[in-house]
Design a protein around this motif. Structure first.
Motif, mmCIF file in Angstrom:
data_model
loop_
_atom_site.group_PDB
_atom_site.id
_atom_site.type_symbol
_atom_site.label_atom_id
_atom_site.label_comp_id
_atom_site.label_asym_id
_atom_site.label_seq_id
_atom_site.Cartn_x
_atom_site.Cartn_y
_atom_site.Cartn_z
ATOM 1 N N GLU A 521 0.911 -1.337 -0.102
ATOM 2 C CA GLU A 521 -0.151 0.276 -0.134
ATOM 3 C C GLU A 521 0.618 1.067 0.009
ATOM 4 N N GLU A 522 2.145 0.659 0.085
ATOM 5 C CA GLU A 522 3.240 2.337 0.587
ATOM 6 C C GLU A 522 3.319 2.395 -1.237
ATOM 7 N N VAL A 523 4.598 1.121 -0.911
ATOM 8 C CA VAL A 523 5.797 1.032 -1.905
ATOM 9 C C VAL A 523 5.186 -0.102 -3.206
ATOM 10 N N ARG A 524 5.015 0.308 -4.684
ATOM 11 C CA ARG A 524 4.602 -1.098 -5.321
ATOM 12 C C ARG A 524 5.559 -1.556 -5.965
ATOM 13 N N GLU A 525 6.566 -0.896 -7.114
ATOM 14 C CA GLU A 525 7.385 -1.492 -7.401
ATOM 15 C C GLU A 525 8.963 -0.238 -6.892
ATOM 16 N N VAL A 526 9.776 -0.962 -6.834
ATOM 17 C CA VAL A 526 11.439 -0.400 -6.862
ATOM 18 C C VAL A 526 12.723 -0.711 -7.512
ATOM 19 N N GLY A 527 13.110 0.707 -8.649
ATOM 20 C CA GLY A 527 13.798 0.393 -9.031
ATOM 21 C C GLY A 527 15.693 0.707 -8.640
ATOM 22 N N LEU A 528 15.982 -0.003 -9.467
ATOM 23 C CA LEU A 528 17.098 0.217 -9.341
ATOM 24 C C LEU A 528 19.010 -0.339 -9.690
ATOM 25 N N TRP A 529 19.974 0.196 -9.232
ATOM 26 C CA TRP A 529 20.901 -0.164 -10.515
ATOM 27 C C TRP A 529 21.819 -0.993 -9.932
ATOM 28 N N VAL A 530 22.766 -1.861 -10.456
ATOM 29 C CA VAL A 530 23.719 -2.140 -10.059
ATOM 30 C C VAL A 530 24.945 -2.533 -10.942
ATOM 31 N N VAL A 531 26.003 -1.826 -10.036
ATOM 32 C CA VAL A 531 27.875 -1.969 -11.310
ATOM 33 C C VAL A 531 28.125 -3.012 -10.367
ATOM 34 N N ALA A 532 28.269 -3.453 -11.210
ATOM 35 C CA ALA A 532 29.280 -4.521 -11.216
ATOM 36 C C ALA A 532 30.837 -4.502 -11.341
ATOM 37 N N GLU A 533 32.115 -4.189 -10.594
ATOM 38 C CA GLU A 533 33.310 -3.536 -11.234
ATOM 39 C C GLU A 533 34.481 -4.529 -11.015
ATOM 40 N N ASP A 534 35.138 -4.324 -11.624
ATOM 41 C CA ASP A 534 36.546 -5.559 -10.901
ATOM 42 C C ASP A 534 37.135 -5.085 -10.756
ATOM 43 N N GLY A 535 38.415 -5.959 -10.302
ATOM 44 C CA GLY A 535 39.985 -5.580 -9.244
ATOM 45 C C GLY A 535 40.729 -4.683 -10.580
ATOM 46 N N GLY A 536 40.303 -4.601 -11.684
ATOM 47 C CA GLY A 536 41.905 -4.021 -12.349
ATOM 48 C C GLY A 536 41.944 -2.527 -12.188
ATOM 49 N N ALA A 537 43.754 -2.149 -13.040
ATOM 50 C CA ALA A 537 43.402 -0.549 -12.463
ATOM 51 C C ALA A 537 43.989 -0.333 -14.054
ATOM 52 N N PRO A 538 43.395 0.446 -14.257
ATOM 53 C CA PRO A 538 42.121 0.575 -13.633
ATOM 54 C C PRO A 538 40.908 0.392 -13.842
ATOM 55 N N ALA A 539 39.734 0.191 -13.319
ATOM 56 C CA ALA A 539 38.619 -0.628 -13.078
ATOM 57 C C ALA A 539 38.016 -0.932 -14.551
ATOM 58 N N LEU A 540 37.234 -1.115 -14.278
ATOM 59 C CA LEU A 540 36.081 -1.492 -15.396
ATOM 60 C C LEU A 540 35.077 -1.883 -14.685
ATOM 61 N N SER A 541 33.832 -0.907 -14.975
ATOM 62 C CA SER A 541 32.424 -1.724 -14.316
ATOM 63 C C SER A 541 31.734 -1.791 -15.719
ATOM 64 N N SER A 542 30.445 -2.705 -15.200
ATOM 65 C CA SER A 542 28.756 -1.728 -15.961
ATOM 66 C C SER A 542 28.250 -2.231 -14.519
ATOM 67 N N ASN A 543 26.337 -1.918 -15.288
ATOM 68 C CA ASN A 543 25.199 -2.050 -14.473
ATOM 69 C C ASN A 543 24.290 -2.315 -15.417
ATOM 70 N N VAL A 544 23.475 -2.776 -14.535
ATOM 71 C CA VAL A 544 21.927 -3.585 -15.214
ATOM 72 C C VAL A 544 21.084 -2.802 -13.935
ATOM 73 N N SER A 545 20.255 -2.540 -14.633
ATOM 74 C CA SER A 545 18.859 -2.057 -13.790
ATOM 75 C C SER A 545 17.982 -3.414 -13.312
ATOM 76 N N VAL A 546 17.324 -3.051 -12.346
ATOM 77 C CA VAL A 546 16.878 -4.221 -11.504
ATOM 78 C C VAL A 546 15.233 -3.879 -11.022
ATOM 79 N N ARG A 547 14.365 -4.667 -11.020
ATOM 80 C CA ARG A 547 13.383 -4.152 -11.046
ATOM 81 C C ARG A 547 12.289 -5.394 -9.851
ATOM 82 N N LEU A 548 11.934 -4.333 -8.357
ATOM 83 C CA LEU A 548 11.659 -5.205 -7.651
ATOM 84 C C LEU A 548 9.931 -4.914 -7.605
#
Length: 837
Positions: A521-548
């Motif tokens: 009744e208060e929150v019907r949907e939560v949208g967020l982004w998760v970032v995946a980052e590797d341990g390189g130098a410099p680090a490379l990353s990518s993100n993905v959307s998550v829908r709850l």
């Protein structure tokens, strides 16, 4: 002339320097050193000639590689000098070669470069001429004519040039002299010449000494004794069938095979006709390889023949009878090459690791290839197997570089086993191979990739805090620390609160957890982004959307909006222990299906959980009313009968369609009446009955509230009366002045319209009020009814025309009360009226 000679020397020296510089520029150095030099003797300054930095020699990994199994030279790391690694004997290394040259390669591993070095071993006079036999026996007939020549054994000197054999000398007897013949190859062949006729009766033996000398300084000599025995006459010497025999044999000929059989004949008979064959002249290696049968003249192979050690041999065979008469023949043996040696492939220098971002053309290995065969059998072709991203490039004559042909990708191939194959041109071809193990080092060139393009999950509301929602997963094609993936949330806000207060992600596993219990009744949907980052130098990353998506649960019971709950009702209808329920009027003449009331309810849930249905649970008169299943409308089911009670109680159950279903009830009080008066009467009796029937505490509480309400209304009424009397008194005093001015103006006013209060007459008849009371004292109402034309005092007339206090009609009578004005009802004698829906 001197100047001209000096100019020529300068030009020769300059030419030599230019040649050396040219050879050094092309990676080729040439030095010379005498043989038999002690170990560690200086050969050449390699660092200077190749312009190599001495301080970087140790860091670059300079290595010296020599052909063969023996290392004859070494490189001093501190000085960069090429020195001898052991004593070198030229005659042992190059016994069949006039110019003795040793070759080696200098490999600079840090730069993957190779330089060729040639060292010529110059001869010194370290060997004296020697004869194969220290004593030669010659048997000669006394009938031998002067001038007869007898070939002697040749001396052998391993040295070359001026240090080799130069001359022969004979001493000892006047009957003999020495003649030296020059052979086809320039060799000197000594011959014993009979200078004076022999006489056995004078001397049966003659002792001679043959001395051989070289041209060294000082000269070295070797001697051989010659013993000549004088024999009786033998007039026929043996004769060979051919002056020279030529034999060609393959190097793989089996040991014991007969190469050729020499044939010589002697016209003599008996002992003088018996022939024996002997090797008159042969090299040391030839005498070991080939054997001559003295009786048959057959030449056989005594040990294995190797073309690479010697490809031609010459033998001189002598046929002698018992009378010491002889003949000489030459045997030339040529060894033909057989493809019996596979190519020798040696890895001179190689890398074990290479970065995947190495540029094309990076050298990974240096290879040395050699085939001891000759001709087509010694021609080597190198190739790479397996379609690897490498190529072979010829560096020097027998060196190849293995280079990268394109950029490498560790994510496709992490290790290479590069097989280098070397095959010769023989038939059938022989080959050898070497395997280079090369590991590709990782570079952080790949960002993490999620297994899905987007993630979604359904979370039931009222979940437990800390519950696992879903798990995101990303993989990195790199290796090691470059492939270690960590997860984090992109900060955002949900309904004004930080996203991190709702969910969190585990950095190592990518597990998404709910930090609080969700309410649909208060929150019907939560949208967020998760970032995946590797341990390189410099680090490379990518993100993905998550829908709850929050899934609704049936956690809210239906809420009835109308009629209001009994505890919250404030109407003046029939009373219940908890309050005042709603009252609806149903005319007794209502037809079946007439709308009487409507139950209104809502459900905070969604979907099926909020789908409401209505049904009658309890009724005073079953079958009189019905309720709409989904509308909640209360309608009559039949005509009301006279026997039906006037007050009907109807309990409606409101249920949702959740599992399990939740419900609420609504209570309606329906009054069957013909008019409003009947309705009021019924409500009054219901209130009295309810008050009498209420149990102790509830009834007492209701009585207290009624007393407080009546008292409050009475106080308000008394205060109003006092205020009204005060205002009237002030106006009366002002009116006294008017009466004094014109006392005749009040004639004709009935005395009943005035009343005396402390000697003052006030006008009282026109004041009336209407009071309405409810159960809630806050809603009490006091209304003043408008007066008639006779109930108010007229405004003061002008001084020149006094107006009467009360208006008169044309007949002179006072105005009667307005029939449209409602009759005032006092607060004590008016009944309590309920608020009707």
């Amino acid at each position: 002339m001197a100047g001209r000679r000096w100019g020529r020397r300068e030009r020769a020296l300059l030419w030599g320097v230019l040649v050396a510089a040219w050879e050094a520029a092309w990676g080729q150095l040439r030095y010379s050193v005498p043989e038999e030099m002690p170990k560690g003797s200086f050969v050449g300054d390699v660092a200077k000639d190749l312009a190599l930095d001495l301080t970087a020699l140790g860091e670059r990994g300079v290595r010296l590689v020599s052909e063969g199994r023996t290392q004859y030279f070494g490189l001093q790391g501190k000085t960069g000098h090429l020195v001898t690694a052991e004593r070198i004997d030229r005659e042992q290394l190059c016994r069949l070669v006039e110019k003795c040259v040793l070759r080696c390669e200098l490999i600079v591993e840090g730069e993957m470069k190779v330089y060729g070095i040639e060292v010529e071993i110059t001869d010194i006079n370290d060997n004296a001429p020697s004869f194969r036999e220290e004593e030669t026996r010659v048997r000669m007939s006394e009938l031998t004519a002067p001038g007869w020549r007898f070939p002697l054994n040749e001396a052998h000197d391993p040295d070359v040039g001026r240090n080799s054999l130069q001359s022969y000398e004979l001493s000892g007897d006047e009957h003999f002299s020495l003649a030296v013949q020059t052979g086809p190859g320039g060799d000197q062949r000594p011959e014993l010449v009979l200078a004076k006729a022999l006489d056995r009766e004078e001397a049966a033996f003659h002792e001679l000494v043959l001395r051989a000398s070289d041209g060294g300084e000082p000269a070295r000599t070797g001697t051989a004794r010659i013993r000549v025995a004088v024999l009786d006459a033998n007039d026929n010497a043996p004769v060979f069938s051919a002056a020279e025999y030529t034999v060609r044999v393959a190097e793989d000929v089996p040991v014991g095979s007969v190469l050729v059989t020499l044939t010589a004949t002697d016209a003599d008979e008996g002992v003088n006709g018996h022939i024996k064959y002997t090797l008159k002249k042969a090299s040391a290696s030839a005498s070991q390889i080939f054997h001559l049968n003295s009786e048959t003249g057959a030449i056989t192979v005594g040990q294995s023949v190797d073309f690479e050690e010697g490809h031609s041999y010459e033998l001189e065979v002598q046929a002698r009878d018992d009378g010491d008469l002889f003949d000489t023949s030459k045997v030339s043996i040529t060894i033909t090459d057989v493809n019996d040696n596979a190519p020798e492939l040696t890895v001179s220098s190689a890398l074990s690791e290479i970065s995947e971002d190495a540029s094309s053309g990076t050298v990974v290995a240096l290879l040395h290839v050699q085939d001891r065969d000759s001709g087509a059998n010694g021609q080597v072709r190198c190739s790479l197997e397996g379609g690897v991203p490498f190529r072979l490039v010829r560096s020097l004559e027998n060196y190849f570089r293995v280079e990268t042909s394109r950029e490498l990708d560790r994510e496709k191939v992490s290790e290479y086993n590069v097989t280098v194959r070397a095959a010769d041109g023989g038939s059938p071809a022989l080959w050898s191979s070497a395997v280079l193990a090369l590991r590709v080092l990782d570079v952080n060139d790949n960002a993490p990739v999620f297994s899905e393009e987007r993630y979604s999950a359904r979370v039931s509301e009222n979940n437990a805090a800390g519950a696992l929602v879903l798990r995101v997963r990303a993989s990195d094609a790199d290796w090691g620390e470059n492939a270690r993936v960590r997860y984090r949330l992109v900060e955002g806000r949900v309904r004004g609160a930080a996203l991190s207060s709702y969910v969190s992600v585990q950095a190592e596993t990518g597990a998404l957890y709910a930090l609080r219990s969700f309410d649909y009744e208060e929150v019907r949907e939560v949208g967020l982004w998760v970032v995946a980052e590797d341990g390189g130098a410099p680090a490379l990353s990518s993100n993905v959307s998550v829908r709850l998506e929050i899934v609704d649960e049936n956690d809210n019971a239906p809420q009835v909006l109308y009629p209001p709950p009994a505890s919250a009702s404030s109407s003046l209808g029939s009373l219940s222990p908890a309050g005042w329920p709603a009252v609806e009027l149903a005319p007794r003449w209502s037809e079946p299906g007439s709308l009487v009331a409507k139950v209104v309810a809502v459900d905070a849930d969604a979907g099926q959980n909020a789908w409401l249905s209505y049904e009658v649970w309890k009724a005073t008169e079953p079958g009189l009313f019905r309720v709409g299943l989904h509308s909640g409308e209360v309608r009559t089911a039949r005509f009301p009968l006279a026997r039906d009670a006037a007050r009907q109680s109807l309990v409606v159950v409101v249920k949702d369609h959740g599992r399990p279903a939740l419900s609420a009830t609504a209570t309606l009080t329906l009054v069957l009446a013909e008019s409003v008066a009947e309705l009021v009467s019924e409500l009054g009796s219901a209130a009295s009955a309810a008050a009498a029937a209420a149990p102790g505490e509830a009834a007492g509480r209701l009585t207290r509230w009624l007393v407080v309400a009546v008292a409050a209304v009475s106080c308000l009424f008394l205060a109003f009366l006092l205020l009204l009397l005060t205002l009237r008194l002030r106006r009366w005093r002002r009116s006294q002045q008017l009466l004094a001015a014109g006392s005749g103006a009040l004639r004709g006013v009935p005395a009943s319209h005035f009343v005396g209060i402390d000697g003052v007459r006030a006008f009282l008849h026109s004041y009336s009020h209407e009071v309405s009371l409810t159960a809630d004292s806050r809603k009490s109402h006091l209304r003043l009814s408008p007066g008639s034309c006779c109930d108010t005092l007229p405004a003061r007339p002008p001084p020149d025309e006094p107006a009467p206090l009360l208006a008169e009609d044309p007949d002179g009578a006072p105005c009667p009360p307005d029939p449209t004005t409602p009759t005032p009802v006092s607060a004590s004698d008016r009944p309590l009226l309920p608020s009707l829906s």
